[in-house]
Design a protein around this motif. Structure first.
Motif, PDB file in Angstrom:
ATOM      1  N   LEU A 164     -22.374  33.179 -43.375  1.00 15.53           N
ATOM      2  CA  LEU A 164     -22.593  34.092 -42.258  1.00 15.53           C
ATOM      3  C   LEU A 164     -22.911  35.433 -42.893  1.00 15.53           C
ATOM      4  O   LEU A 164     -22.010  36.170 -43.300  1.00 15.53           O
ATOM      5  CB  LEU A 164     -21.356  34.189 -41.366  1.00 15.53           C
ATOM      6  CG  LEU A 164     -21.531  35.072 -40.115  1.00 15.53           C
ATOM      7  CD1 LEU A 164     -22.554  34.455 -39.166  1.00 15.53           C
ATOM      8  CD2 LEU A 164     -20.198  35.267 -39.400  1.00 15.53           C
ATOM      9  N   GLY A 165     -24.194  35.732 -43.007  1.00  7.20           N
ATOM     10  CA  GLY A 165     -24.580  36.916 -43.766  1.00  7.20           C
ATOM     11  C   GLY A 165     -24.142  36.745 -45.213  1.00  7.20           C
ATOM     12  O   GLY A 165     -24.430  35.736 -45.859  1.00  7.20           O
ATOM     13  N   GLU A 166     -23.401  37.728 -45.717  1.00  4.06           N
ATOM     14  CA  GLU A 166     -22.922  37.657 -47.101  1.00  4.06           C
ATOM     15  C   GLU A 166     -21.581  36.940 -47.219  1.00  4.06           C
ATOM     16  O   GLU A 166     -21.081  36.728 -48.335  1.00  4.06           O
ATOM     17  CB  GLU A 166     -22.798  39.069 -47.676  1.00  4.06           C
ATOM     18  CG  GLU A 166     -24.135  39.805 -47.776  1.00  4.06           C
ATOM     19  CD  GLU A 166     -23.987  41.179 -48.377  1.00  4.06           C
ATOM     20  OE1 GLU A 166     -22.833  41.594 -48.624  1.00  4.06           O
ATOM     21  OE2 GLU A 166     -25.023  41.842 -48.592  1.00  4.06           O
ATOM     22  N   ASP A 167     -20.981  36.561 -46.118  1.00  3.87           N
ATOM     23  CA  ASP A 167     -19.694  35.878 -46.138  1.00  3.87           C
ATOM     24  C   ASP A 167     -19.883  34.371 -46.269  1.00  3.87           C
ATOM     25  O   ASP A 167     -20.792  33.799 -45.670  1.00  3.87           O
ATOM     26  CB  ASP A 167     -18.904  36.199 -44.864  1.00  3.87           C
ATOM     27  CG  ASP A 167     -18.455  37.647 -44.827  1.00  3.87           C
ATOM     28  OD1 ASP A 167     -17.551  37.996 -45.595  1.00  3.87           O
ATOM     29  OD2 ASP A 167     -19.040  38.429 -44.047  1.00  3.87           O
ATOM     30  N   VAL A 168     -18.990  33.762 -47.049  1.00  2.80           N
ATOM     31  CA  VAL A 168     -19.115  32.342 -47.349  1.00  2.80           C
ATOM     32  C   VAL A 168     -17.820  31.619 -46.999  1.00  2.80           C
ATOM     33  O   VAL A 168     -16.728  32.030 -47.404  1.00  2.80           O
ATOM     34  CB  VAL A 168     -19.431  32.118 -48.844  1.00  2.80           C
ATOM     35  CG1 VAL A 168     -19.524  30.620 -49.146  1.00  2.80           C
ATOM     36  CG2 VAL A 168     -20.734  32.808 -49.224  1.00  2.80           C
ATOM     37  N   LEU A 169     -17.943  30.534 -46.242  1.00  5.26           N
ATOM     38  CA  LEU A 169     -16.826  29.644 -45.951  1.00  5.26           C
ATOM     39  C   LEU A 169     -17.029  28.356 -46.735  1.00  5.26           C
ATOM     40  O   LEU A 169     -18.112  27.761 -46.687  1.00  5.26           O
ATOM     41  CB  LEU A 169     -16.758  29.311 -44.462  1.00  5.26           C
ATOM     42  CG  LEU A 169     -16.414  30.440 -43.485  1.00  5.26           C
ATOM     43  CD1 LEU A 169     -16.671  29.980 -42.054  1.00  5.26           C
ATOM     44  CD2 LEU A 169     -14.967  30.873 -43.649  1.00  5.26           C
ATOM     45  N   GLU A 170     -15.997  27.926 -47.451  1.00  2.00           N
ATOM     46  CA  GLU A 170     -16.062  26.655 -48.160  1.00  2.00           C
ATOM     47  C   GLU A 170     -15.652  25.536 -47.213  1.00  2.00           C
ATOM     48  O   GLU A 170     -14.644  25.644 -46.508  1.00  2.00           O
ATOM     49  CB  GLU A 170     -15.143  26.669 -49.375  1.00  2.00           C
ATOM     50  CG  GLU A 170     -15.185  25.376 -50.181  1.00  2.00           C
ATOM     51  CD  GLU A 170     -14.237  25.384 -51.368  1.00  2.00           C
ATOM     52  OE1 GLU A 170     -14.090  24.315 -51.987  1.00  2.00           O
ATOM     53  OE2 GLU A 170     -13.634  26.441 -51.655  1.00  2.00           O
ATOM     54  N   VAL A 171     -16.439  24.475 -47.186  1.00  5.04           N
ATOM     55  CA  VAL A 171     -16.157  23.314 -46.341  1.00  5.04           C
ATOM     56  C   VAL A 171     -15.227  22.361 -47.087  1.00  5.04           C
ATOM     57  O   VAL A 171     -15.513  21.960 -48.218  1.00  5.04           O
ATOM     58  CB  VAL A 171     -17.455  22.581 -45.952  1.00  5.04           C
ATOM     59  CG1 VAL A 171     -17.146  21.361 -45.086  1.00  5.04           C
ATOM     60  CG2 VAL A 171     -18.415  23.528 -45.222  1.00  5.04           C
ATOM     61  N   LEU A 172     -14.112  22.009 -46.448  1.00  8.05           N
ATOM     62  CA  LEU A 172     -13.152  21.067 -47.029  1.00  8.05           C
ATOM     63  C   LEU A 172     -13.065  19.839 -46.129  1.00  8.05           C
ATOM     64  O   LEU A 172     -12.807  19.960 -44.925  1.00  8.05           O
ATOM     65  CB  LEU A 172     -11.764  21.714 -47.136  1.00  8.05           C
ATOM     66  CG  LEU A 172     -11.666  23.061 -47.871  1.00  8.05           C
ATOM     67  CD1 LEU A 172     -10.241  23.596 -47.787  1.00  8.05           C
ATOM     68  CD2 LEU A 172     -12.105  22.929 -49.320  1.00  8.05           C
ATOM     69  N   HIS A 173     -13.271  18.655 -46.702  1.00 10.79           N
ATOM     70  CA  HIS A 173     -13.155  17.415 -45.931  1.00 10.79           C
ATOM     71  C   HIS A 173     -11.681  17.037 -45.869  1.00 10.79           C
ATOM     72  O   HIS A 173     -11.069  16.726 -46.884  1.00 10.79           O
ATOM     73  CB  HIS A 173     -13.969  16.308 -46.590  1.00 10.79           C
ATOM     74  CG  HIS A 173     -14.087  15.069 -45.779  1.00 10.79           C
ATOM     75  ND1 HIS A 173     -14.203  13.815 -46.340  1.00 10.79           N
ATOM     76  CD2 HIS A 173     -14.115  14.879 -44.436  1.00 10.79           C
ATOM     77  CE1 HIS A 173     -14.297  12.910 -45.382  1.00 10.79           C
ATOM     78  NE2 HIS A 173     -14.244  13.522 -44.218  1.00 10.79           N
ATOM     79  N   THR A 174     -11.092  17.096 -44.676  1.00 10.58           N
ATOM     80  CA  THR A 174      -9.654  16.852 -44.509  1.00 10.58           C
ATOM     81  C   THR A 174      -9.405  15.783 -43.448  1.00 10.58           C
ATOM     82  O   THR A 174      -8.787  16.031 -42.413  1.00 10.58           O
ATOM     83  CB  THR A 174      -8.925  18.162 -44.134  1.00 10.58           C
ATOM     84  OG1 THR A 174      -9.622  18.801 -43.030  1.00 10.58           O
ATOM     85  CG2 THR A 174      -8.888  19.122 -45.302  1.00 10.58           C
ATOM     86  N   PRO A 175      -9.872  14.555 -43.678  1.00 13.45           N
ATOM     87  CA  PRO A 175      -9.710  13.487 -42.680  1.00 13.45           C
ATOM     88  C   PRO A 175      -8.274  13.006 -42.576  1.00 13.45           C
ATOM     89  O   PRO A 175      -7.434  13.274 -43.431  1.00 13.45           O
ATOM     90  CB  PRO A 175     -10.627  12.387 -43.223  1.00 13.45           C
ATOM     91  CG  PRO A 175     -10.596  12.586 -44.708  1.00 13.45           C
ATOM     92  CD  PRO A 175     -10.553  14.079 -44.898  1.00 13.45           C
ATOM     93  N   GLY A 176      -8.019  12.272 -41.520  1.00 19.04           N
ATOM     94  CA  GLY A 176      -6.706  11.679 -41.278  1.00 19.04           C
ATOM     95  C   GLY A 176      -6.333  11.804 -39.808  1.00 19.04           C
ATOM     96  O   GLY A 176      -6.030  10.813 -39.152  1.00 19.04           O
ATOM     97  N   HIS A 177      -6.364  13.032 -39.302  1.00 18.11           N
ATOM     98  CA  HIS A 177      -6.195  13.226 -37.858  1.00 18.11           C
ATOM     99  C   HIS A 177      -7.378  12.602 -37.136  1.00 18.11           C
ATOM    100  O   HIS A 177      -7.242  12.002 -36.071  1.00 18.11           O
ATOM    101  CB  HIS A 177      -6.078  14.719 -37.562  1.00 18.11           C
ATOM    102  CG  HIS A 177      -6.031  15.058 -36.099  1.00 18.11           C
ATOM    103  ND1 HIS A 177      -4.971  14.704 -35.290  1.00 18.11           N
ATOM    104  CD2 HIS A 177      -6.918  15.705 -35.301  1.00 18.11           C
ATOM    105  CE1 HIS A 177      -5.198  15.131 -34.061  1.00 18.11           C
ATOM    106  NE2 HIS A 177      -6.381  15.730 -34.039  1.00 18.11           N
ATOM    107  N   SER A 178      -8.542  12.765 -37.731  1.00 15.86           N
ATOM    108  CA  SER A 178      -9.767  12.103 -37.290  1.00 15.86           C
ATOM    109  C   SER A 178     -10.618  11.871 -38.539  1.00 15.86           C
ATOM    110  O   SER A 178     -10.406  12.517 -39.565  1.00 15.86           O
ATOM    111  CB  SER A 178     -10.509  12.951 -36.244  1.00 15.86           C
ATOM    112  OG  SER A 178     -10.938  14.174 -36.812  1.00 15.86           O
ATOM    113  N   PRO A 179     -11.585  10.950 -38.482  1.00 11.49           N
ATOM    114  CA  PRO A 179     -12.243  10.506 -39.714  1.00 11.49           C
ATOM    115  C   PRO A 179     -13.126  11.540 -40.403  1.00 11.49           C
ATOM    116  O   PRO A 179     -13.281  11.505 -41.624  1.00 11.49           O
ATOM    117  CB  PRO A 179     -13.059   9.293 -39.263  1.00 11.49           C
ATOM    118  CG  PRO A 179     -13.232   9.461 -37.794  1.00 11.49           C
ATOM    119  CD  PRO A 179     -11.989  10.142 -37.313  1.00 11.49           C
ATOM    120  N   GLY A 180     -13.717  12.447 -39.631  1.00 10.51           N
ATOM    121  CA  GLY A 180     -14.615  13.427 -40.235  1.00 10.51           C
ATOM    122  C   GLY A 180     -14.098  14.848 -40.147  1.00 10.51           C
ATOM    123  O   GLY A 180     -14.883  15.799 -40.174  1.00 10.51           O
TER     124      GLY A 180
END
Length: 212
Positions: free
Chosen positions: A122-138
């Motif tokens: 988002l502009g210069e800000d960065v969010l790292e995506v973490l795959h955290t399944p278990g509650h739901s598959p994706g």
């Protein structure tokens, strides 16, 4: 630097998050606004702050986290983004709403699939995506390292964890996700959950009864 605004919506008391930067660009995460009053509350905040929503993201697609997808997508001309393994959950959400006596108008247009790892900018800000399944598959979580916060969806809560008795839930997988993806973050990392109050990674490592 991102600012975070949270809302608690629907009879299920789901936490919706708006992340926005100094340029007024915004990401809406898990819009759970159910009725017209809640939809207008969210829209009024966006208008009052002069924000321009540029992304609509779902940590996962259980009904309470996508109640507002159609409204947000149509109002701000956005395409919902979530992991491909949530498509089945998404497609069942309308029927699930009827089961819980919470009928809603499901989004049915184009979607974008997020990978299980990578980044969201988002502009210069960065969010790292973490795959955290278990509650739901994706299920995905989103980590902002330089500001030390994570949007954990329904993976990790204050002194609790996501339920795994729903279709496609997996308790062992959820515990693995939490321990390998979330509890390894710095202890001072603030956890913004899909329900309930915020917490920190350190607190949950030492005090969460499901993890100790």
């Amino acid at each position: 630097m991102l600012k975070i605004k949270s809302f608690t919506f629907s009879p299920i008391q789901e936490n919706t998050y708006v992340l926005y930067n100094e340029n007024k660009e915004a990401i809406i995460i898990d819009p759970g606004c159910y009725d017209d009053a809640e939809k207008q509350e969210l829209a009024a905040f966006i208008t009052s702050e002069g924000l321009k929503p540029v992304k609509l993201i779902n940590t996962h697609c259980h009904l309470d986290h996508i109640f507002g997808n159609k409204f947000i997508a149509e109002t701000y001309k956005l395409i919902p983004e979530f992991h491909k393994d949530e498509q089945q959950i998404h497609d069942f959400a309308s029927a699930s709403g009827l089961m819980y006596n919470l009928p809603f108008d499901t989004y049915s247009g184009e979607v974008k699939y997020l990978p299980g790892q990578g980044t969201i900018n988002l502009g210069e800000d960065v969010l790292e995506v973490l795959h955290t399944p278990g509650h739901s598959p994706g299920h995905l979580s989103f980590y902002k390292a330089d500001q030390q916060f994570v949007i954990s969806g329904d993976a990790l809560f204050n002194r609790s964890i996501g339920r795994t008795d729903l279709p496609l839930g997996n308790h062992a997988q959820l515990i693995k996700s939490i321990k390998e993806k979330l509890l390894v973050l710095p202890g001072e990392t603030v956890v913004y959950s899909g329900h309930g109050p915020k917490t920190t990674v350190g607190e949950e490592k030492s005090e969460n009864p499901f993890l100790t």
